[in-house]
Scaffold this motif. Structure first.
Motif, PDB file in Angstrom:
ATOM      1  N   CYS A 137       0.825  -1.217   0.000  1.00 37.31           N
ATOM      2  CA  CYS A 137       0.000   0.000   0.000  1.00 37.31           C
ATOM      3  C   CYS A 137       0.859   1.267   0.000  1.00 37.31           C
ATOM      4  N   THR A 138       0.257   2.340  -0.465  1.00 35.25           N
ATOM      5  CA  THR A 138       0.973   3.616  -0.464  1.00 35.25           C
ATOM      6  C   THR A 138       1.168   4.143   0.964  1.00 35.25           C
ATOM      7  N   ASP A 139       0.405   3.613   1.941  1.00 31.39           N
ATOM      8  CA  ASP A 139       0.602   4.055   3.328  1.00 31.39           C
ATOM      9  C   ASP A 139       1.760   3.303   3.979  1.00 31.39           C
ATOM     10  N   GLY A 140       2.421   2.453   3.230  1.00 34.03           N
ATOM     11  CA  GLY A 140       3.591   1.762   3.753  1.00 34.03           C
ATOM     12  C   GLY A 140       3.321   0.343   4.234  1.00 34.03           C
ATOM     13  N   SER A 141       2.055   0.017   4.441  1.00 37.38           N
ATOM     14  CA  SER A 141       1.748  -1.342   4.904  1.00 37.38           C
ATOM     15  C   SER A 141       1.862  -2.331   3.748  1.00 37.38           C
ATOM     16  N   GLY A 142       2.149  -3.607   4.078  1.00 34.00           N
ATOM     17  CA  GLY A 142       2.280  -4.630   3.046  1.00 34.00           C
ATOM     18  C   GLY A 142       1.720  -5.950   3.544  1.00 34.00           C
ATOM     19  N   TYR A 143       1.177  -6.744   2.625  1.00 39.33           N
ATOM     20  CA  TYR A 143       0.528  -7.996   3.007  1.00 39.33           C
ATOM     21  C   TYR A 143       0.962  -9.113   2.074  1.00 39.33           C
ATOM     22  N   GLY A 144       1.412 -10.234   2.623  1.00 44.26           N
ATOM     23  CA  GLY A 144       1.820 -11.360   1.789  1.00 44.26           C
ATOM     24  C   GLY A 144       0.965 -12.584   2.035  1.00 44.26           C
ATOM     25  N   LEU A 145       0.922 -13.443   1.051  1.00 45.62           N
ATOM     26  CA  LEU A 145       0.186 -14.712   1.141  1.00 45.62           C
ATOM     27  C   LEU A 145       1.007 -15.776   0.440  1.00 45.62           C
ATOM     28  N   GLY A 146       0.983 -17.001   0.961  1.00 44.12           N
ATOM     29  CA  GLY A 146       1.584 -18.142   0.267  1.00 44.12           C
ATOM     30  C   GLY A 146       3.051 -17.939  -0.073  1.00 44.12           C
ATOM     31  N   ASP A 147       3.393 -18.259  -1.331  1.00 51.86           N
ATOM     32  CA  ASP A 147       4.793 -18.261  -1.755  1.00 51.86           C
ATOM     33  C   ASP A 147       5.248 -16.875  -2.229  1.00 51.86           C
ATOM     34  N   ALA A 148       4.880 -15.859  -1.490  1.00 53.28           N
ATOM     35  CA  ALA A 148       5.145 -14.482  -1.905  1.00 53.28           C
ATOM     36  C   ALA A 148       6.636 -14.167  -1.935  1.00 53.28           C
ATOM     37  N   LEU A 149       7.440 -15.002  -1.287  1.00 48.50           N
ATOM     38  CA  LEU A 149       8.875 -14.714  -1.267  1.00 48.50           C
ATOM     39  C   LEU A 149       9.691 -15.670  -2.152  1.00 48.50           C
ATOM     40  N   ASP A 150       9.007 -16.548  -2.884  1.00 49.91           N
ATOM     41  CA  ASP A 150       9.700 -17.424  -3.845  1.00 49.91           C
ATOM     42  C   ASP A 150       9.980 -16.639  -5.122  1.00 49.91           C
ATOM     43  N   ARG A 151      11.170 -16.789  -5.644  1.00 47.11           N
ATOM     44  CA  ARG A 151      11.485 -16.085  -6.895  1.00 47.11           C
ATOM     45  C   ARG A 151      11.058 -16.904  -8.120  1.00 47.11           C
ATOM     46  N   PHE A 152      10.645 -16.223  -9.128  1.00 46.98           N
ATOM     47  CA  PHE A 152      10.262 -16.898 -10.388  1.00 46.98           C
ATOM     48  C   PHE A 152      10.679 -16.012 -11.544  1.00 46.98           C
ATOM     49  N   SER A 153      10.576 -16.550 -12.721  1.00 44.87           N
ATOM     50  CA  SER A 153      10.992 -15.856 -13.929  1.00 44.87           C
ATOM     51  C   SER A 153       9.938 -14.788 -14.275  1.00 44.87           C
ATOM     52  N   ILE A 154      10.344 -13.514 -14.273  1.00 41.28           N
ATOM     53  CA  ILE A 154       9.307 -12.490 -14.465  1.00 41.28           C
ATOM     54  C   ILE A 154       8.881 -12.361 -15.926  1.00 41.28           C
ATOM     55  N   GLN A 155       9.721 -12.851 -16.826  1.00 38.01           N
ATOM     56  CA  GLN A 155       9.385 -12.859 -18.262  1.00 38.01           C
ATOM     57  C   GLN A 155       8.862 -11.505 -18.753  1.00 38.01           C
ATOM     58  N   SER A 156       7.667 -11.456 -19.312  1.00 38.23           N
ATOM     59  CA  SER A 156       7.211 -10.221 -19.969  1.00 38.23           C
ATOM     60  C   SER A 156       6.928  -9.074 -19.009  1.00 38.23           C
ATOM     61  N   ILE A 157       6.842  -9.363 -17.715  1.00 39.26           N
ATOM     62  CA  ILE A 157       6.684  -8.256 -16.756  1.00 39.26           C
ATOM     63  C   ILE A 157       7.877  -7.308 -16.898  1.00 39.26           C
ATOM     64  N   ASP A 166      18.629 -15.162 -14.452  1.00 39.51           N
ATOM     65  CA  ASP A 166      18.739 -16.624 -14.347  1.00 39.51           C
ATOM     66  C   ASP A 166      19.373 -17.085 -15.653  1.00 39.51           C
ATOM     67  N   GLU A 167      20.670 -17.354 -15.593  1.00 37.54           N
ATOM     68  CA  GLU A 167      21.414 -17.642 -16.828  1.00 37.54           C
ATOM     69  C   GLU A 167      20.907 -18.917 -17.522  1.00 37.54           C
ATOM     70  N   ASN A 168      20.385 -19.861 -16.752  1.00 39.15           N
ATOM     71  CA  ASN A 168      19.838 -21.084 -17.372  1.00 39.15           C
ATOM     72  C   ASN A 168      18.624 -20.763 -18.230  1.00 39.15           C
ATOM     73  N   VAL A 169      17.759 -19.929 -17.666  1.00 38.05           N
ATOM     74  CA  VAL A 169      16.562 -19.548 -18.427  1.00 38.05           C
ATOM     75  C   VAL A 169      16.970 -18.764 -19.679  1.00 38.05           C
ATOM     76  N   ALA A 170      17.874 -17.810 -19.516  1.00 36.81           N
ATOM     77  CA  ALA A 170      18.304 -17.004 -20.664  1.00 36.81           C
ATOM     78  C   ALA A 170      18.904 -17.888 -21.760  1.00 36.81           C
ATOM     79  N   ALA A 171      19.720 -18.863 -21.358  1.00 34.10           N
ATOM     80  CA  ALA A 171      20.359 -19.741 -22.343  1.00 34.10           C
ATOM     81  C   ALA A 171      19.323 -20.630 -23.029  1.00 34.10           C
ATOM     82  N   SER A 172      18.361 -21.077 -22.260  1.00 31.30           N
ATOM     83  CA  SER A 172      17.304 -21.940 -22.801  1.00 31.30           C
ATOM     84  C   SER A 172      16.458 -21.155 -23.820  1.00 31.30           C
ATOM     85  N   GLU A 173      16.141 -19.910 -23.500  1.00 22.84           N
ATOM     86  CA  GLU A 173      15.393 -19.064 -24.445  1.00 22.84           C
ATOM     87  C   GLU A 173      16.189 -18.879 -25.744  1.00 22.84           C
ATOM     88  N   MET A 174      17.506 -18.688 -25.608  1.00 20.19           N
ATOM     89  CA  MET A 174      18.337 -18.461 -26.786  1.00 20.19           C
ATOM     90  C   MET A 174      18.302 -19.676 -27.707  1.00 20.19           C
TER      91      MET A 174
END
Lengths: 305, 305, 305, 305
Positions: free
Chosen positions: D44-64, D150-158
């Protein structure tokens, strides 16, 4: 038919022809050609031959080579070829990607760039020394061992490869290119760079006369009757990009043009003919070449129709 | 060539042909036809003629009529026709609007629906009694005064006019239809409803043989040499919608199909032929009809190529 | 925010605006309008309102009516509407047939002509007296019982109906038009002919403010919260044909334009605004109207983004 | 608004959600992800934040990543960017060549692949160490220096570059790619391979909140007000390929999806949110992610409309 007289008449008539065409300049090497060059050669099935103008000057055959590479691919792989390329007119410019995307990487026919690139891919897979063996095939059917690639033209095309690279990558994405993209392009640009004169072209295209049985001395090169007929059908329906209908309508012969300004056409029973004049009309076909062939079939009243 | 023997051989071979085609049902009247009907008639330039099966049963000629209406329009207006219609294969289905929109209301060729609708519009403008005079032209070239419209079929087409009405309105918006839209559709649906048998069709199509000089007794109907050749060229490049290339490739003759299951084809020097078998392949052409013609040119080794 | 001051500033700035637009002339009635006409009206949610120039002159609202007819259809049929029309930007001109053919008669969204024609078809099916009831709905939400159709404009549109007739017949062929084509066109051309002034338009569009809860006195007309939000979303993504992205990008408000030179836009929380200036840019949107709205959101730094 | 409670409600409701989506498998690296992963983070713009589930797992952001690279390009080059890329929804799939060919190599918008490839080309021209500097920009706006490629993902895309190579060569042919094609692809695939978690994404996207003025501590990264608004407009009209209209309609927020299963959305005044669930619907957007965001704006009755 006294073709010598007909050609003379045509020569006289075109003196006043106003050529509005433009020499191809998308690669610098092609742009260097003298636009006033003009040659015709007509080879009859009775053995007689007639030349006019610069009939013995060599030029870049460009897309005319697509008929020769297809013939070799069909000799090697037969009907298998048609699993990867169609036989329908495209209704779109020669290098369009639109149809190719809608039709999932299967080119409409072997005479648009995409189709010829698949043929190139097939030959690379089938031949041990693809460039050498294609050249040998062309030399054999033209009965002239001096025919060669023009390495300057091939290198120049490679530097401006982007549109063809786009087509080839798209087909590779659809699984219809099996070899390395740059290998396919290198082979294709070499094939297009072959330098031949009008006389040599008419010799090469005799394999499509009399149902491929014209000259038994070219044994290795001779095509099966059915194959020759079918390649003729393809030339008639697809040989001039989106001017194919117009050529069938006005000239009425199977034929194939190239952006080097050459056109080869043939009547299966009577003759093969090559015309060369570099300035192209807006559809990429030799403007004067089209006119000469239209005059030929009008004057002789002989066409396949 | 003993065509009688060739036709007998074909008859025997197709006994085992597995027809996967489907009778056209987009209008109820066409759906009523017996799918097992099968007729062939071949008319030679030497005067001999050969029939097989239901060669004397009349059926709805549908799009085959497009060749006849075009011939009449060309006799009346000559080259003017080509200002409003092109001569290129379309590369799209017969009733597509896509190309027509991109190309600003000028149909690719006279054998797709849009092109035939412009031909209809031309005839309405040129003739005093359009429907009567077209019918008379067809009766004259087929040398049979009993040929007639099938009013039930025409009325049924009018009730399902929407796609063709869409095409015609689009061209009217581009200024390429001059008459009232419903008048154009009424004329067009009548033209498609003409009922003829295989023998009558082969008679009518003799005007395209020997460069239109086949039978001087049909004086009024005879076409100019050049005209006959050009219509043949159009049939070869555009006669079978997006299967035109395939027909040129496999059969190698000018021809025209209709969704009534009829196909007419011809070799300018030797014969005209009509085949009728109602079930259509996915491209809207008679499946068995295509096969019969492929066998004919394979067996005789005679095609225009 | 002192909107009065902002409007004054804008008025001064546009004095030097070089209008390169052209008044729509595809029907003679629209071409008669004075191109120098210019009006603005801004209606705030706090009840205040501000007018400029010809804000009380009535003009043909044309495609702005598509938002009003859609609102009525959604009130009557709810989600059912989306079975027959999509909610995606089209990426093509407003009257293109191409996408409609590929997508089998389901228009991309209700603000291209094809989509509005389906909405018209829905209203004809749902209402006893379609034209009367749509007009009453518009009078009610604009709170002005003098609003009326311009029968001259409607008749003029009918005489030039061909493109829209083509679209409607195509959709009828796909089964997505249930009523008689000419009835649909008559209703649609009447809807487009409605004459309103800037003030009336801003009143009518208050039903999309504050989630449709702006003015409870318009009880019958008030939209469900969700409905108002969704129509706003559609205006933002699809309201300006192939300039919709540009409008969202430069102005940042939901809005809808018409070829009569009107544009209505709104900020759900703060105001509705109507601008009128007849000359159109190449995308068919009022050139000066676009500029005024861009200045408005730049100066106020208020947009939905 | 108690977002914590709203997120809890959503969590309970989606327990019964039947996910019919499929994890992207066009490169093996993406196919390895656990399809049951699910994370949400709301900042939130008031500084508060809320997480659920795997909110801290990293994933490939791709087109984002396309939103982030565009932001950097706009900071560096400003309006110049729009000479080479449009701002209109495409109406076609994300990797289509059709429109690109018709429109001569100018991509419709920066969020289809072609547009993002032009952005990549701009960054390569503008930056000394393109990959390092883009990564630093992302780390700065996300306030997390551990974010990496993620160099593996980048290489796989190539290794599966063909479709994107086709697009890039086509644009190079039109003169809209200035650098070497493989350099552009290498940069682009690296950008797509960036691995981030939901929390990091919401931090990065705060630069689009409050007109880019959210957090002045990110000084270097802060966007000009107008720039932030415009990127939001682009996300709303073009962020979800050919489901952009649907997302605007159902959710009503600017947002961007990636084939890694992530979606980021934001309300300029109130919050940024990221959702992650790998199975994609037929349009290539996270099926569950779309549902969660629809529930969010329905429950809160807050959207930009």
């Amino acid at each position: 038919m006294d073709y010598s007289k007909v050609l003379q008449e045509i020569k006289e008539e075109i003196v006043t022809f106003k050529n509005t065409g433009k020499v191809a300049t998308y690669i610098p090497e092609l742009g260097k050609v003298d636009p006033s060059k003009f040659g015709v050669y007509l080879q009859c099935t009775d053995g007689s031959g007639y030349g006019l103008g610069d009939a013995l000057d060599r030029f870049s055959i460009q897309s005319i080579s697509k008929v020769l590479s297809l013939s070799l691919a069909l000799k090697l792989k037969g009907k298998e070829v048609w699993k990867r390329i169609g036989v329908e007119p495209s209704g779109d410019p020669f290098n369009s990607l639109v149809q190719l995307e809608y039709e999932k990487g299967i080119p409409r026919n072997p005479f648009i760039n995409a189709g010829a690139l698949v043929v190139a891919d097939i030959l690379i897979s089938e031949l041990k020394n693809p460039k050498e063996e294609l050249l040998q095939f062309v030399r054999d059917i033209a009965e002239d061992q001096t025919i060669d690639y023009d390495e300057n033209v091939a290198a120049s095309e490679m530097m401006h490869k982007f549109r063809n690279a786009s087509l080839t990558h798209l087909m590779k994405d659809f699984g219809n290119i099996h070899n390395n993209v740059d290998d396919v392009l290198d082979f294709y640009f070499h094939q297009c760079s072959i330098a031949m004169n009008c006389k040599q072209l008419t010799q090469a295209f005799t394999i499509f006369l009399n149902y491929g049985k014209y000259d038994l001395s070219k044994e290795a090169a001779v095509l099966d009757t059915m194959l020759a007929k079918r390649i003729n059908a393809l030339m008639l329906t697809c040989g001039f990009y989106d001017e194919s209908g117009e050529f069938a309508f006005s000239v009425g012969l199977p034929g194939k043009s190239g952006v080097g300004g050459g056109i080869v056409a043939l009547h299966p029973k009577y003759y093969s003919i090559a015309v060369w004049s570099p300035p192209l009309n807006k559809n990429g076909n030799s403007e004067l070449g089209m006119k000469v062939l239209e005059l030929l079939t009008s004057k002789t009243e002989i066409s396949v129709f």
